[in-house]
Every structure is written in C-alpha cells, then in structure tokens.
Design an enzyme around this catalytic site. Structure first.
Site, PDB file in Angstrom:
ATOM      1  N   THR A 167       0.826  -1.223   0.000  1.00 58.14           N
ATOM      2  CA  THR A 167       0.000   0.000   0.000  1.00 58.14           C
ATOM      3  C   THR A 167       0.853   1.263   0.000  1.00 58.14           C
ATOM      4  O   THR A 167       0.324   2.365  -0.083  1.00 58.14           O
ATOM      5  CB  THR A 167      -0.899   0.028   1.249  1.00 58.14           C
ATOM      6  N   VAL A 220       6.193   2.974  -2.837  1.00 64.27           N
ATOM      7  CA  VAL A 220       6.991   2.080  -3.687  1.00 64.27           C
ATOM      8  C   VAL A 220       6.185   0.829  -4.053  1.00 64.27           C
ATOM      9  O   VAL A 220       6.181   0.393  -5.202  1.00 64.27           O
ATOM     10  CB  VAL A 220       8.315   1.689  -2.978  1.00 64.27           C
ATOM     11  N   ARG A 258      22.026  -3.288   2.996  1.00 64.28           N
ATOM     12  CA  ARG A 258      22.886  -2.834   1.894  1.00 64.28           C
ATOM     13  C   ARG A 258      24.371  -2.903   2.199  1.00 64.28           C
ATOM     14  O   ARG A 258      25.180  -3.070   1.299  1.00 64.28           O
ATOM     15  CB  ARG A 258      22.546  -1.381   1.543  1.00 64.28           C
ATOM     16  N   CYS A 280      17.770   5.417  -3.544  1.00 63.23           N
ATOM     17  CA  CYS A 280      17.306   6.030  -4.799  1.00 63.23           C
ATOM     18  C   CYS A 280      18.297   7.044  -5.372  1.00 63.23           C
ATOM     19  O   CYS A 280      18.522   7.092  -6.582  1.00 63.23           O
ATOM     20  CB  CYS A 280      15.953   6.678  -4.564  1.00 63.23           C
ATOM     21  N   SER A 322       8.840  12.144  -2.273  1.00 62.71           N
ATOM     22  CA  SER A 322       8.516  10.709  -2.294  1.00 62.71           C
ATOM     23  C   SER A 322       9.589   9.855  -1.646  1.00 62.71           C
ATOM     24  O   SER A 322       9.321   8.720  -1.263  1.00 62.71           O
ATOM     25  CB  SER A 322       8.311  10.241  -3.737  1.00 62.71           C
ATOM     26  N   GLY A 323      10.814  10.397  -1.512  1.00 59.39           N
ATOM     27  CA  GLY A 323      11.871   9.652  -0.824  1.00 59.39           C
ATOM     28  C   GLY A 323      11.468   9.309   0.600  1.00 59.39           C
ATOM     29  O   GLY A 323      11.987   8.363   1.189  1.00 59.39           O
ATOM     30  N   HIS A 352      14.110  12.720  -8.312  1.00 59.18           N
ATOM     31  CA  HIS A 352      15.289  13.359  -7.725  1.00 59.18           C
ATOM     32  C   HIS A 352      16.162  13.940  -8.842  1.00 59.18           C
ATOM     33  O   HIS A 352      16.349  13.306  -9.893  1.00 59.18           O
ATOM     34  CB  HIS A 352      16.156  12.336  -7.003  1.00 59.18           C
TER      35      HIS A 352
HETATM   36  P1  A2P Z   1       0.269   0.485   5.704  1.00 54.24           P
HETATM   37  O1  A2P Z   1      -0.209   1.226   4.491  1.00 54.24           O
HETATM   38  O2  A2P Z   1      -0.702  -0.555   6.163  1.00 54.24           O
HETATM   39  O3  A2P Z   1       0.754   1.389   6.799  1.00 54.24           O
HETATM   40  P2  A2P Z   1       5.517   4.301   2.598  1.00 54.24           P
HETATM   41  O4  A2P Z   1       7.001   4.064   2.446  1.00 54.24           O
HETATM   42  O5  A2P Z   1       4.890   4.873   1.376  1.00 54.24           O
HETATM   43  O6  A2P Z   1       5.201   5.024   3.856  1.00 54.24           O
HETATM   44  O7  A2P Z   1       4.855   2.833   2.752  1.00 54.24           O
HETATM   45  C1  A2P Z   1       5.218   1.941   3.765  1.00 54.24           C
HETATM   46  C2  A2P Z   1       4.572   0.585   3.507  1.00 54.24           C
HETATM   47  O8  A2P Z   1       5.010  -0.327   4.525  1.00 54.24           O
HETATM   48  C3  A2P Z   1       3.065   0.607   3.590  1.00 54.24           C
HETATM   49  O9  A2P Z   1       2.541  -0.338   2.692  1.00 54.24           O
HETATM   50  C4  A2P Z   1       2.812   0.179   5.020  1.00 54.24           C
HETATM   51  O10 A2P Z   1       1.535  -0.391   5.232  1.00 54.24           O
HETATM   52  C5  A2P Z   1       3.869  -0.880   5.175  1.00 54.24           C
HETATM   53  N1  A2P Z   1       4.188  -1.135   6.575  1.00 54.24           N
HETATM   54  C6  A2P Z   1       4.647  -0.274   7.488  1.00 54.24           C
HETATM   55  N2  A2P Z   1       4.805  -0.878   8.690  1.00 54.24           N
HETATM   56  C7  A2P Z   1       4.423  -2.175   8.526  1.00 54.24           C
HETATM   57  C8  A2P Z   1       4.348  -3.313   9.376  1.00 54.24           C
HETATM   58  N3  A2P Z   1       4.699  -3.262  10.660  1.00 54.24           N
HETATM   59  N4  A2P Z   1       3.894  -4.489   8.843  1.00 54.24           N
HETATM   60  C9  A2P Z   1       3.547  -4.563   7.564  1.00 54.24           C
HETATM   61  N5  A2P Z   1       3.602  -3.509   6.697  1.00 54.24           N
HETATM   62  C10 A2P Z   1       4.040  -2.337   7.172  1.00 54.24           C
END
Ligand code: A2P
Length: 328
Positions: free
Chosen positions: A9, A12, A96, A125, A155-156, A238
C-alpha cells in the site's frame, strides 16, 4: 513465479504493481502484504482487485519477496523469509552494507546478484539515479573523484512525505502554517539540507549512502565521493548535479556518445531548445535523464552534468523488479 509485495500500500509498493503490469511479468501468484492499518484494503491489478493481507510474523509462501516496508521490519523478517525458501529483494537500507548481501543495479553489476544467500539489496534512490549515468562514464574514462549535490523529492520519505508536501502547499497558500511531521521543517517553498540523520563526520546518513553504495556497486572502494543531499518541494523525481574528475582524457562530446549508448539512460541535452533533465519530464520514465554535460572550469579533465530520475521507479520499484527478472 509466486511473488509477495510487502508494503504493497506504500508509495513504492504501488509502483511495483504498476511495473509488473507494464512488463507483463510472469506471475503465477501475487500476494500483497501491509500493516493491520490496511486490513480490508484491495489494490487494483490487471483489472482485478487483490486483497491486501496483514503481514504475518513467519515465512511467506512465495518464491520472491519484494519488501518496501521500512528498515526495521526488513532487518527482522528478511532472514525469516529467506530461511523459508524465498529470495528477498529488499528496498530498505537494512542489508545494503552487509558484505554477504549483494547490492545490485541490473544494468551495472547483475553478476553480483547470483552470489546471494537469500537476500539482495536494492540501492538507495539517490545512488541508483546517479549510478546510471556515472557507471558508463566510469567504464569509459575511469572516474576518480565525484562531488554531487542533490535536489530530492518528497517521495523519498514515502507516501506520507508526498501527502505532507501537497497538504502543506495547500495550507501555505491559504495563509496557514504547513505541518512538518515527516520532514524536519515545512517543505513547501523551502529547501532542507538534511535527509536521514547526522553522523559523526558531519555528513548525513543519506549523503554517506551515496558514498558507501556507489563504491560497493562499482566495486571501486578507491573512488572519492562527497555529497550534499537536499530535500526540495518536488513530488517524485530526484535531480542531482555532479562534478566528476577522470583519469583518462574526456570531452563532453565523448561523454555524450557513451551516455547515448548506455542502457537506462536518456540524453536530454539541447540547451539551445531549453531541453535538459527536469523532475517533471523524468517523472514516470524508466530511463534517467542526463544533460547539461559540460567541461568543468575549475578542475583538469573533469565534467559537470545534471541527472534526474523517477525516484519511485529507478530508485526503487523498477530496479527491484529488474532484479527479480534476473531470476526468471
Ligand atoms: P500500511 O499502508 O498498512 O501502513 P511508505 O514508504 O509509502 O510510507 O509505505 C510503507 C509501507 O510499509 C506501507 O505499505 C505500510 O503499510 C507498510 N508497513 C509499514 N509498517 C508495517 C508493518 N509493521 N507491517 C507490515 N507492513 C508495514
């Protein structure tokens, strides 16, 4: 190939789904995982709606895991997924710098990927975008010193960073104070020379990522690199201004010729027509744009250039899917 996208979600994760669609990646099964906050969410994929599952603690029933859910989660769970038999392609900075973990840009060091022990790291990135232009020049003319200043998009910092920029811009235009929760200061109408945390040598970790990762990917520990990383109020591409000193004789014309042939690079360098790399033109593109190629006036045998790339694609989703393609 059975594939899981962890963090589906996020900024990325959503791009990974689009890249799979555009490449028509051969998937026998696609599982999407996120946090309990996303329980019940469905994401569109090839005309269907795929349910997002809450990430379990244990192994995942897939061949490849593409993880973009932050460093601490990857640190903890990537070994569990790998032990369960999956190849983990990790977008975070958790693995990394581990000498046992290959750090891969498929156009540069695909052979490193084959030495994996279950985890392959995707570069930062800013590093990935610079490397696309720097690598072909390094191969042709041997880069010895690199100085780069970055102009990095919201977006980073993930989907939350993009939302903070959009919401803050709206607030600013309404005469209100923009929020600064994701970034250290309000980003709209500002530039912030601070990304990730400060280290003992007065550089930020984001700046040092470019040094450590470029040296590792190029297998060039002797290359001298110095970076200033700056957040600016653009959405998702970027930009980076680079000055590079070379060992072998170089000219802008020779560099342009090399870059014209380089995979993943588009030369956009017609200043007389006002054509040069920019975040708005590089957004959504699989290639990085390179232009403003010119002889540096301060140093002998040195070039300046400007490179811009879609941070979510070359810097994350596209690179990760291209690593997966090495194993098809
Ligand atoms: P969620 O949307 O349910 O919070 P971004 O880098 O755009 O902030 O996205 C981070 C992604 O990592 C999202 O899909 C977020 O889900 C997911 N995420 C963050 N913490 C967890 C976690 N503890 N378990 C599973 N997914 C996670």
């Amino acid at each position: 190939m059975r594939v899981a996208v962890v963090g589906a979600t996020g900024a990325v994760g959503r791009e990974i789904l689009k890249v799979f669609e555009q490449k028509d990646f051969p998937l026998s099964e696609l599982r999407l995982y996120a946090s309990p906050r996303s329980a019940g969410t469905k994401l569109p994929f090839k005309g269907e709606e795929i349910p997002v599952e809450v990430l379990p603690e244990g192994p995942l029933p897939v061949d490849i895991v593409l993880a973009s859910a932050g460093g601490s989660l990857s640190k903890k769970l990537a070994p569990v997924w790998a032990e369960g038999g999956a190849l983990v392609i990790d977008n975070s900075s958790a693995w990394r710098y581990d000498p046992e973990v290959p750090l891969v840009i498929p156009q540069i060091n695909p052979e490193a990927a084959r030495k994996h022990k279950g985890i392959i790291a995707n570069p930062n990135c800013t590093t990935a975008i610079l490397a696309m232009a720097l690598w072909p020049l390094h191969r042709a003319f041997r880069a010895t010193h690199v100085v780069v200043s970055t102009y990095q998009a919201a977006s980073g910092a993930g989907a939350g960073g993009m939302q903070e920029l959009l919401g803050g811009t709206r607030a600013f235009l309404e005469g209100k104070k923009p929020e600064a929760k994701v970034f250290q200061h309000p980003l709209p109408f500002n530039v912030i020379p601070h990304i990730d945390r400060f280290l003992e040598n007065d550089y930020t970790r984001e700046e040092m990522k470019v040094v450590w990762e470029t040296q590792k990917i190029f297998d060039a520990p002797e290359m001298k690199i110095s970076t200033t990383a700056v957040r600016i109020p653009t959405l998702r591409a970027h930009a980076e201004a680079a000055t590079v000193l070379f060992e072998r004789p170089v000219t802008p014309e020779a560099a342009r010729e090399v870059l014209e042939k380089a995979p993943g690079v588009q030369v956009v360098d017609e200043p007389e027509k006002n054509r040069y790399p920019m975040p708005l033109t590089a957004t959504g593109k699989w290639e990085v744009e390179v232009g403003r190629i010119r002889k540096n006036l301060a140093f002998e045998n040195a070039l300046d250039f400007f490179v811009v790339g879609d941070q979510l694609l070359r810097g994350a989703a596209l690179n990760a899917v291209e690593i997966a393609e090495l194993f098809l």
